[in-house]
Scaffold this active site. Structure first.
Site, PDB file in Angstrom:
ATOM      1  N   GLU A 159       0.825  -1.214   0.000  1.00  0.00           N
ATOM      2  CA  GLU A 159       0.000   0.000   0.000  1.00  0.00           C
ATOM      3  C   GLU A 159       0.862   1.269   0.000  1.00  0.00           C
ATOM      4  OE1 GLU A 159      -4.126  -1.581   2.045  1.00  0.00           O
ATOM      5  OE2 GLU A 159      -2.709  -0.481   3.300  1.00  0.00           O
ATOM      6  N   GLU A 315      -6.752  -7.658  -1.047  1.00  0.00           N
ATOM      7  CA  GLU A 315      -7.235  -7.456   0.324  1.00  0.00           C
ATOM      8  C   GLU A 315      -8.681  -7.003   0.285  1.00  0.00           C
ATOM      9  OE1 GLU A 315      -5.285  -4.947   3.124  1.00  0.00           O
ATOM     10  OE2 GLU A 315      -3.273  -5.635   2.600  1.00  0.00           O
ATOM     11  N   HIS A 366      -9.865  -5.605  13.619  1.00  0.00           N
ATOM     12  CA  HIS A 366     -10.172  -5.773  12.197  1.00  0.00           C
ATOM     13  C   HIS A 366     -10.587  -7.220  11.974  1.00  0.00           C
ATOM     14  CE1 HIS A 366      -9.814  -5.741   7.852  1.00  0.00           C
ATOM     15  NE2 HIS A 366      -9.411  -4.487   7.846  1.00  0.00           N
TER      16      HIS A 366
END
Length: 688
Positions: A159, A315, A366
């Protein structure tokens, strides 16, 4: 769709199935857990995992001291079980010993504060020390694991730009100066490009140039734009460094880095040119009932950056994320329809962050495939069911989405229309316009690809240009040629305003697009806050909540819609002009959804493309095609069942049954209909 040009044909992924799995962090767990992980992965249908993304400190706990043993063991275990590896170079975050030895490597914000260790991406993208160590670590990983039979893909960093896409430290400033020298050649060239005679900003030495920080008033717009360009290029340079090492050591393995959907800070067209496979991290907001519409725009970009080749969803979330102000879980069934939407739009993978939910750290809340309750968790039950369902959809792997409409995605216009402080209004920028225009076309039932402003536009009937604030003659020529060959171009407001150096085109907007559109913009006319004006299109009033323009049209340009309120009452708002065998439209207003849909329905009709008249934002249909078969995904993104007209006798790959004339999609329901490939994709409509 035309193939994306590049230096070499991209290396394919050696995985003979739709990829399914997620990020795996075995170094966060004792080795006793690994065998249980692999057992449950196999039960869930996992065939690909990504690791060791953030493990540099565990692999090199001290300079030059490597501890490969744990990674050797888990890679061997995974491959022995038939699970392939998307192997990260582990360069997403530097180890603490490197930062403490080189404090100048810390990134700096625009106010001059050094950012501290304790999170991730703690590096200046321009740091020579960081570059040297990244290249060294990448080479070490490639030499040790490049021949491992389980490694099918290189995962470079992670990322890029999520936390440090811009750095204002002295090293970045020096890099910025070098970049400017390469772009302009001389100080005279820079001074001319930056228009320094305004407000007395002339430079007499390269050393006088700084990265744009806080100033007493608005900063030079070309300096701001160039800093955006430079910052994206600096990150690309860092990425290319790893690509070069990996292609030298492991020339047959494909490389990727995971994108972040429609991300402002990096020009993903350039990044995609440098890699073999496009991958994306996608996190639509579960609390937003139309988040799937924005996701479709993101996915259209992902599949388009390699000329229509399949991409990989690397993802996504099984349920709630951990980084929003309120992290709403996904309702039962929502994860499935979100995942299959990505497959519908060209992804040959469904991957999650992450496999096993963390016990500690910033992401312990998460969601993951395997929740805190282990195999009893709801997320595991649902992801396991999805893993088995994907096996029934294997026929779609490698096929391509069929779209007749494309939308211009241009980072220069995005940066220019959003970074500056002295625009007519902050309410109109490329991203806002792009999302609104895509949403209107989505409501009409048309999937939308992405294209660069200069093309190629081959294979499309309609090209949408929601905003091209920065436009040049080459882009205008490409759009004009497309229209003259029979295409239909639709251009949005505040387009063709300036050139690449932020200078207003002679004669004003739409600059080089003037000949194509047959009009001139006399003034931009943004609305005051709270003011909503009206535009009449085909006798129907439509809201125009933010922006208008005073335009003058030539005799060959037809007025399709007019302003019916405010100071521009009675003046042209929407125009159409014949252009060779095609047409060129201009929408000068920032219309609400219904107004845009009304215009686009006319454009689609002129192009011979069907448009839905019965609109339900929850319904979506996308077709992927092989040489002889269409696979049409029908998706219900809502909680209310929908009945859809479908090709009778189509085989639903989900159920294995043949369809009648209609099909009911339950709450979050999905069907994948296989039919013989025809000249145009099947067009599904709602039945009432």
């Amino acid at each position: 769709m035309a193939e994306t040009p590049g230096p070499a044909r991209p290396r394919p992924l050696r995985l003979e199935a739709l990829a399914y799995g997620g990020d795996y962090n075995p170094d966060q767990w004792s080795e006793e857990v690994w065998d249980e992980d692999i057992r449950l992965m196999l039960e869930a249908g996992v065939n690909l995992v990504s690791l060791p993304i953030f493990s540099w400190p565990q692999l090199e706990p001290a300079p030059g001291v490597y501890e490969w043993g744990w990674l050797d063991r888990i890679l061997d275990k995974l491959w022995a079980a038939g699970i392939a590896i998307d192997l990260a170079t582990a360069t997403a975050t530097p180890p603490s010993w490197l930062l403490r030895a080189h404090p100048e490597m810390h990134p700096m914000d625009a106010e001059g504060h050094r950012l501290e260790f304790g999170s991730r991406q703690i590096y200046c993208p321009s740091s020579p020390v960081w570059h040297d160590n990244v290249a060294r670590m990448t080479r070490a990983m490639a030499e040790r694991y490049g021949a491992h039979p389980g490694v099918v893909l290189w995962h470079i960093s992670n990322e890029y730009g999520d936390h440090t896409s811009r750095c204002w430290c002295p090293e970045s400033t020096r890099h910025f100066r070098r970049w400017l020298q390469g772009r302009y050649g001389s100080l005279d060239g820079l001074n001319d490009a930056w228009g320094v005679n305004v407000w007395g900003q002339r430079y007499t030495s390269w050393d006088h140039i700084e990265a744009p920080r806080k100033a007493p008033g608005p900063i030079n717009p070309t300096q701001l734009l160039d800093f955006e360009r430079f910052s994206s290029d600096a990150m690309l340079e860092l990425f290319q460094l790893e690509v070069d090492v990996l292609r030298e050591v492991t020339p047959d393995l494909p490389v990727t880095t995971n994108f972040m959907s429609m991300f402002r800070d990096l020009d993903y067209w350039k990044f995609a040119d440098a890699e073999d496979i496009v991958t994306d991290d996608a996190y639509p907001e579960p609390a937003d009932p139309i988040a799937h519409v924005g996701a479709a725009l993101n996915y259209g970009l992902m599949r388009s950056m390699k000329g229509g080749r399949p991409w990989l969803l690397l993802e996504s979330s099984a349920s709630a994320t951990s980084w929003r102000d309120v992290n709403v879980p996904k309702a039962p069934g929502k994860m499935r329809v979100d995942s299959l939407q990505a497959v519908a739009h060209g992804s040959d993978a469904v991957m999650f962050f992450q496999w096993r939910q963390a016990k500690y750290g910033q992401e312990k809340f998460h969601s993951s495939m395997l929740g805190h309750r282990g195999e009893a968790s709801r997320t595991y039950r649902e992801t396991k069911a999805l893993g088995h369902e994907l096996k029934r959809l294997e026929a779609v792997r490698g096929t391509r989405v069929r779209a007749r409409v494309a939308l211009v995605v241009d980072w220069d216009s995005w940066w220019g229309s959003s970074a500056l402080e002295s625009l007519p209004s902050q309410r109109l920028n490329w991203a806002r316009q792009a999302r609104a225009w895509h949403r209107a076309m989505h409501l009409l039932g048309q999937p939308v690809d992405a294209v660069r402003a200069g093309g190629p536009f081959t294979g499309y009937d309609v090209v949408l240009v929601p905003n091209l604030y920065i436009a040049d003659t080459e882009q205008a020529a490409a759009l004009t040629a497309f229209a003259h060959a029979g295409g239909h171009v639709v251009v949005g407001p505040f387009s063709g305003v300036v050139d690449a150096t932020e200078k207003v085109h002679d004669g004003g907007a739409p600059g080089p697009l003037r000949g194509l559109l047959g009009l001139e913009v006399d003034e931009q006319w943004p609305h005051a806050d709270g003011v909503v004006e009206r535009v009449d299109i085909a006798g129907a009033p439509h809201e125009n909540p933010a922006w208008a323009e005073w335009i003058e049209v030539d005799a060959a340009t037809a007025v399709i819609g007019s302003y019916t309120s405010g100071e521009l009452d009675g003046r042209p708002a929407v125009t159409r002009r014949d252009a060779g065998a095609g047409s060129a439209w201009y929408v000068s207003a920032m219309l609400a959804d219904a107004g845009l849909a009304a215009v686009f329905a006319e454009v689609l009709g002129g192009a011979g493309i069907a448009a839905r008249t019965e609109v339900d934002v929850d319904f979506e249909a996308v077709t992927r095609s092989s040489d002889d078969t269409d696979y049409t995904f029908a998706l219900n993104h809502g909680r209310t069942p929908l009945t859809v007209r479908v090709p009778e006798g189509a085989l639903d790959l989900v159920t294995g049954e043949r369809t009648g004339a209609t099909l009911t999609l339950d709450r979050y329901g999905v069907a994948v209909l296989a039919t013989a490939r025809d000249g145009i994709p099947p067009f599904l409509t709602l039945a009432h």
